[in-house]
Design a protein around this motif. Sequence first.
Motif, mmCIF file in Angstrom:
data_model
loop_
_atom_site.group_PDB
_atom_site.id
_atom_site.type_symbol
_atom_site.label_atom_id
_atom_site.label_comp_id
_atom_site.label_asym_id
_atom_site.label_seq_id
_atom_site.Cartn_x
_atom_site.Cartn_y
_atom_site.Cartn_z
ATOM 1 N N VAL A 70 -17.165 -2.751 5.196
ATOM 2 C CA VAL A 70 -15.992 -3.127 4.417
ATOM 3 C C VAL A 70 -14.940 -2.036 4.618
ATOM 4 O O VAL A 70 -15.223 -0.842 4.451
ATOM 5 N N LEU A 71 -13.739 -2.470 4.957
ATOM 6 C CA LEU A 71 -12.645 -1.547 5.267
ATOM 7 C C LEU A 71 -11.500 -1.777 4.287
ATOM 8 O O LEU A 71 -11.144 -2.921 4.007
ATOM 9 N N GLN A 72 -10.922 -0.690 3.797
ATOM 10 C CA GLN A 72 -9.842 -0.791 2.816
ATOM 11 C C GLN A 72 -8.692 0.139 3.196
ATOM 12 O O GLN A 72 -8.913 1.290 3.582
ATOM 13 N N THR A 73 -7.482 -0.400 3.083
ATOM 14 C CA THR A 73 -6.279 0.430 3.110
ATOM 15 C C THR A 73 -5.569 0.216 1.774
ATOM 16 O O THR A 73 -5.686 -0.842 1.165
ATOM 17 N N ILE A 74 -4.851 1.238 1.340
ATOM 18 C CA ILE A 74 -4.078 1.150 0.099
ATOM 19 C C ILE A 74 -2.638 1.508 0.441
ATOM 20 O O ILE A 74 -2.377 2.517 1.102
ATOM 21 N N TRP A 75 -1.731 0.669 -0.012
ATOM 22 C CA TRP A 75 -0.324 0.803 0.347
ATOM 23 C C TRP A 75 0.538 0.998 -0.896
ATOM 24 O O TRP A 75 0.312 0.380 -1.921
ATOM 25 N N ASP A 76 1.560 1.836 -0.750
ATOM 26 C CA ASP A 76 2.565 2.020 -1.795
ATOM 27 C C ASP A 76 3.604 0.915 -1.620
ATOM 28 O O ASP A 76 4.192 0.783 -0.538
ATOM 29 N N THR A 77 3.800 0.121 -2.662
ATOM 30 C CA THR A 77 4.737 -1.001 -2.560
ATOM 31 C C THR A 77 6.097 -0.706 -3.186
ATOM 32 O O THR A 77 6.935 -1.601 -3.260
ATOM 33 N N THR A 78 6.316 0.529 -3.606
ATOM 34 C CA THR A 78 7.618 0.884 -4.163
ATOM 35 C C THR A 78 8.689 0.573 -3.119
ATOM 36 O O THR A 78 8.592 1.004 -1.965
ATOM 37 N N ASN A 79 9.676 -0.211 -3.515
ATOM 38 C CA ASN A 79 10.780 -0.611 -2.630
ATOM 39 C C ASN A 79 10.329 -1.484 -1.459
ATOM 40 O O ASN A 79 11.049 -1.617 -0.474
ATOM 41 N N ARG A 80 9.104 -2.046 -1.539
ATOM 42 C CA ARG A 80 8.619 -2.952 -0.484
ATOM 43 C C ARG A 80 7.873 -4.095 -1.176
ATOM 44 O O ARG A 80 6.662 -4.115 -1.218
ATOM 45 N N GLU A 81 8.617 -5.036 -1.683
ATOM 46 C CA GLU A 81 7.980 -6.078 -2.482
ATOM 47 C C GLU A 81 8.271 -7.492 -1.992
ATOM 48 O O GLU A 81 7.965 -8.447 -2.677
ATOM 49 N N THR A 82 8.818 -7.657 -0.796
ATOM 50 C CA THR A 82 9.074 -9.001 -0.285
ATOM 51 C C THR A 82 7.845 -9.510 0.466
ATOM 52 O O THR A 82 6.958 -8.731 0.854
ATOM 53 N N ASP A 83 7.793 -10.810 0.688
ATOM 54 C CA ASP A 83 6.689 -11.386 1.458
ATOM 55 C C ASP A 83 6.614 -10.757 2.844
ATOM 56 O O ASP A 83 5.528 -10.497 3.360
ATOM 57 N N ALA A 84 7.764 -10.501 3.442
ATOM 58 C CA ALA A 84 7.786 -9.888 4.773
ATOM 59 C C ALA A 84 7.160 -8.495 4.739
ATOM 60 O O ALA A 84 6.448 -8.101 5.670
ATOM 61 N N ASP A 85 7.410 -7.751 3.662
ATOM 62 C CA ASP A 85 6.819 -6.412 3.524
ATOM 63 C C ASP A 85 5.299 -6.504 3.450
ATOM 64 O O ASP A 85 4.588 -5.733 4.098
ATOM 65 N N TYR A 143 -10.324 -2.525 -6.551
ATOM 66 C CA TYR A 143 -9.651 -3.749 -6.106
ATOM 67 C C TYR A 143 -8.203 -3.722 -6.583
ATOM 68 O O TYR A 143 -7.293 -4.046 -5.842
ATOM 69 N N ILE A 144 -7.998 -3.314 -7.828
ATOM 70 C CA ILE A 144 -6.663 -3.114 -8.393
ATOM 71 C C ILE A 144 -6.423 -1.608 -8.388
ATOM 72 O O ILE A 144 -7.152 -0.856 -9.015
ATOM 73 N N CYS A 145 -5.385 -1.184 -7.684
ATOM 74 C CA CYS A 145 -5.189 0.250 -7.443
ATOM 75 C C CYS A 145 -4.081 0.884 -8.260
ATOM 76 O O CYS A 145 -3.762 2.048 -8.069
ATOM 77 N N GLY A 146 -3.472 0.124 -9.159
ATOM 78 C CA GLY A 146 -2.433 0.693 -10.000
ATOM 79 C C GLY A 146 -1.057 0.148 -9.662
ATOM 80 O O GLY A 146 -0.869 -0.597 -8.700
ATOM 81 N N GLU A 147 -0.100 0.577 -10.479
ATOM 82 C CA GLU A 147 1.272 0.114 -10.312
ATOM 83 C C GLU A 147 1.828 0.543 -8.957
ATOM 84 O O GLU A 147 1.633 1.678 -8.515
ATOM 85 N N HIS A 148 2.510 -0.377 -8.298
ATOM 86 C CA HIS A 148 3.143 -0.147 -6.995
ATOM 87 C C HIS A 148 2.132 0.205 -5.907
ATOM 88 O O HIS A 148 2.456 0.920 -4.956
ATOM 89 N N LYS A 149 0.910 -0.295 -6.052
ATOM 90 C CA LYS A 149 -0.122 -0.092 -5.029
ATOM 91 C C LYS A 149 -0.773 -1.439 -4.738
ATOM 92 O O LYS A 149 -0.949 -2.261 -5.640
ATOM 93 N N VAL A 150 -1.117 -1.662 -3.503
ATOM 94 C CA VAL A 150 -1.862 -2.862 -3.119
ATOM 95 C C VAL A 150 -2.940 -2.451 -2.121
ATOM 96 O O VAL A 150 -2.709 -1.578 -1.277
ATOM 97 N N ALA A 151 -4.097 -3.049 -2.272
ATOM 98 C CA ALA A 151 -5.203 -2.783 -1.364
ATOM 99 C C ALA A 151 -5.432 -4.007 -0.488
ATOM 100 O O ALA A 151 -5.347 -5.143 -0.958
ATOM 101 N N PHE A 152 -5.711 -3.762 0.777
ATOM 102 C CA PHE A 152 -6.112 -4.821 1.704
ATOM 103 C C PHE A 152 -7.506 -4.502 2.202
ATOM 104 O O PHE A 152 -7.874 -3.324 2.379
#
Length: 161
Positions: A70-85, A143-152
Amino acid sequence: MHILEEKAESIGFASQAVIKTKELIFVDEYRLFCEDNYCGNYDKLPMCPPECGTVEELHQRVMKYENVLVLQTIWDTTNRETDADYKKMKQQHNTLTYELVKLAEDSGYEGLVITAGPSAHASCMSAYCIDAAKMAESCGMKYICGEHKVAFFSQFCFNEN
């Protein structure tokens, strides 16, 4: 630590863990995520439903393997919240996944790749109906990494050499 976990860590995954495929939870109803066509690829890409196979066929593909990395990356979504992002972040996650798969294959491993969102060569977790939250929990990952964070998440199913 398994050698594939070491390789995953070395190329930049936030977290990685090897578990038994029998620990994965399959929820057939998750196929609805595909049928709702949120990603826009339902009945368009060969790696997406319905062409990729039934829920049972995909479950059987996974269960041919004993282990799953199982592989996980965590991304900061601050200022990157569109579907394209989000699609770009998924694409970068999948690029790392394929880099890891190449290293695994170079080490003699063969397996099945399951990506974060569909790719040209692999179906995604929604198509396979894998419960990502329960998978993350069994790996000790958030699975939920906090505000302005998303995990894939992505997976590489394999048997020992």
